[in-house]
Write an enzyme that holds these catalytic residues in place. Structure first.
Site, short mmCIF file in Angstrom:
data_model
loop_
_atom_site.label_atom_id
_atom_site.label_comp_id
_atom_site.label_asym_id
_atom_site.label_seq_id
_atom_site.Cartn_x
_atom_site.Cartn_y
_atom_site.Cartn_z
N ASN A 241 36.45 39.46 28.54
CA ASN A 241 36.08 37.70 29.39
C ASN A 241 34.86 37.49 28.93
O ASN A 241 33.82 37.95 29.16
CB ASN A 241 36.76 37.81 30.71
CG ASN A 241 36.17 36.52 31.46
OD1 ASN A 241 36.09 35.60 30.36
ND2 ASN A 241 36.33 36.42 32.28
N LYS B 211 33.63 35.05 28.85
CA LYS B 211 32.85 33.70 30.35
C LYS B 211 31.98 32.45 29.57
O LYS B 211 32.04 32.54 28.45
CB LYS B 211 31.70 35.11 30.88
CG LYS B 211 32.71 35.58 32.07
CD LYS B 211 32.13 36.50 33.07
CE LYS B 211 33.01 37.34 33.69
NZ LYS B 211 32.73 37.73 34.84
N HIS C 297 40.29 34.00 37.97
CA HIS C 297 39.17 34.34 37.99
C HIS C 297 38.56 34.05 39.30
O HIS C 297 38.49 32.95 40.17
CB HIS C 297 38.84 34.36 36.63
CG HIS C 297 37.49 35.45 36.40
ND1 HIS C 297 35.68 35.72 37.52
CD2 HIS C 297 37.52 36.38 35.93
CE1 HIS C 297 35.63 36.50 37.34
NE2 HIS C 297 35.97 37.04 36.03
N GLU D 287 35.43 34.08 39.98
CA GLU D 287 34.65 32.70 39.27
C GLU D 287 35.11 31.40 40.03
O GLU D 287 34.40 30.92 40.49
CB GLU D 287 33.69 32.97 38.03
CG GLU D 287 32.83 34.43 37.99
CD GLU D 287 32.58 35.02 36.66
OE1 GLU D 287 33.27 34.85 35.56
OE2 GLU D 287 32.40 36.27 37.06
N GLU E 54 40.87 42.62 39.99
CA GLU E 54 38.94 42.83 39.86
C GLU E 54 38.22 42.92 41.05
O GLU E 54 38.36 41.64 41.79
CB GLU E 54 38.32 41.64 38.60
CG GLU E 54 39.17 41.76 37.69
CD GLU E 54 38.26 40.61 37.04
OE1 GLU E 54 38.01 41.35 36.02
OE2 GLU E 54 37.92 39.62 36.89
N GLY F 129 30.16 42.05 37.02
CA GLY F 129 29.18 41.56 37.27
C GLY F 129 27.67 42.54 38.00
O GLY F 129 26.53 42.32 37.85
N SER G 196 32.71 45.87 35.85
CA SER G 196 31.71 46.96 35.34
C SER G 196 32.47 48.20 34.69
O SER G 196 31.84 49.15 34.49
CB SER G 196 30.57 47.20 36.00
OG SER G 196 30.37 46.00 36.92
P1 13P Z 1 31.91 42.65 34.61
O1 13P Z 1 32.70 43.64 32.92
O2 13P Z 1 30.53 42.17 33.75
O3 13P Z 1 31.66 43.40 35.30
O4 13P Z 1 32.94 41.26 34.52
C1 13P Z 1 34.32 41.93 34.32
C2 13P Z 1 35.35 40.19 34.19
O5 13P Z 1 34.45 39.55 35.79
C3 13P Z 1 36.28 40.00 33.43
O6 13P Z 1 36.38 39.09 33.57
#
Ligand code: 13P
Length: 255
Positions: free
Chosen positions: A9, A11, A98, A100, A170, A176, A216
């Site tokens: 992903n 982003k 997601h 976010e 997740e 992150g 992560s």
């Molecule tokens: P990270 O791997 O940067 O923690 O993000 C995970 C994520 O949100 C994948 O959709």
């Protein structure tokens, strides 16, 4: 049996030129070091790069997906991208729900359910995200939270429709942050999710559903996370932005 999946992903990262270079690097690595037959690699770049990325997809071990889709079919929804548009670009997958999008764009389970319906109506497989925030885990409410997300977002589907779903767990506190769920925490939640699916749709559907871990995930911890029986791969954020790191995760199943 269900597939192992590693999905990147991206982003809101990369210019067009950088995106082209990264996909080219990933595809070259995959050609030189083909993944195991039961492994699928997916990259989910921003919308403007989907057509370019789709040209690399080979119909076997490398696929392309979008990061979001509109919950409406078509019409006066400025700035939105419909499932029909993604279908016309031959997209095979799309991330939905997601954390976010839930947090910053106020997506509810009801909106997510409509997005899932849109995707399925256009032959695109949804990668549906769920996961608790830190406070919910500290209050030991993670199972209730994930159960509600899965139930309200997905359990209106028929068993046949559910067979198209990929689930991504997740935990929001791991996204992150560099703070990964322990393999035990991941396995515990993945087994819980599979149990929910089995209760609703039966063991066969549950056993066929790929459940990915995200938060992560990196080359140094992927092997340990993916060695759990109910962890079928990963949804990768930061580590999907460098071919070397991403491939380190893709190759986590190799001996
Ligand atoms: P990270 O791997 O940067 O923690 O993000 C995970 C994520 O949100 C994948 O959709």
């Amino acid at each position: 049996m269900r597939k192992h999946i590693v999905a990147g992903n991206w982003k809101m990262n990369k210019t067009f030129q950088e995106a082209d270079e990264l996909i080219d690097d990933i595809v070259t690595c995959l050609e030189n070091d083909t993944p195991d037959a039961d492994t699928l690699v997916i990259v989910c770049p921003p919308f403007p790069y989907l057509e370019m990325a789709g040209d690399y997809s080979d119909g076997s071990y490398f696929a392309v997906g979008a990061q979001n889709v509109s919950d409406q079919e078509s019409g006066a929804y400025t700035g939105e991208v419909s499932a029909a548009m993604l279908e016309s670009l031959e997209m095979e997958y799309c991330i939905v729900g997601h954390s976010e999008r839930r947090a910053y764009y106020h997506e509810t389970d009801e909106i997510i359910a409509r997005k899932v319906n849109q995707l399925l109506a256009h032959g695109i497989r949804p990668i549906v995200c769920c996961g608790e925030v830190l406070q919910e885990r500290e209050e030991n409410r993670q199972f209730d939270v994930v159960k509600k997300q899965i139930t309200d977002g997905l359990f209106h589907l028929s068993p046949e429709e559910f067979g198209k779903i990929v689930v991504a767990y997740e935990p929001v506190w791991a996204i992150g942050t560099g703070k990964t769920a322990t393999p035990e925490q991941a396995q515990e939640m993945h087994a819980f999710i599979r149990g929910l699916i089995a209760e609703k749709y039966g063991k066969e559907v549950a056993d066929e559903t790929s459940i990915l871990y995200g938060g992560s995930c990196k080359p140094s911890n992927a092997k340990e996370l993916f060695s759990n029986p109910d962890v079928d791969g990963g949804l990768i954020g930061g580590a999907s932005l460098k071919a070397e790191d991403f491939m380190g995760i893709v190759n986590a199943w190799k001996k």
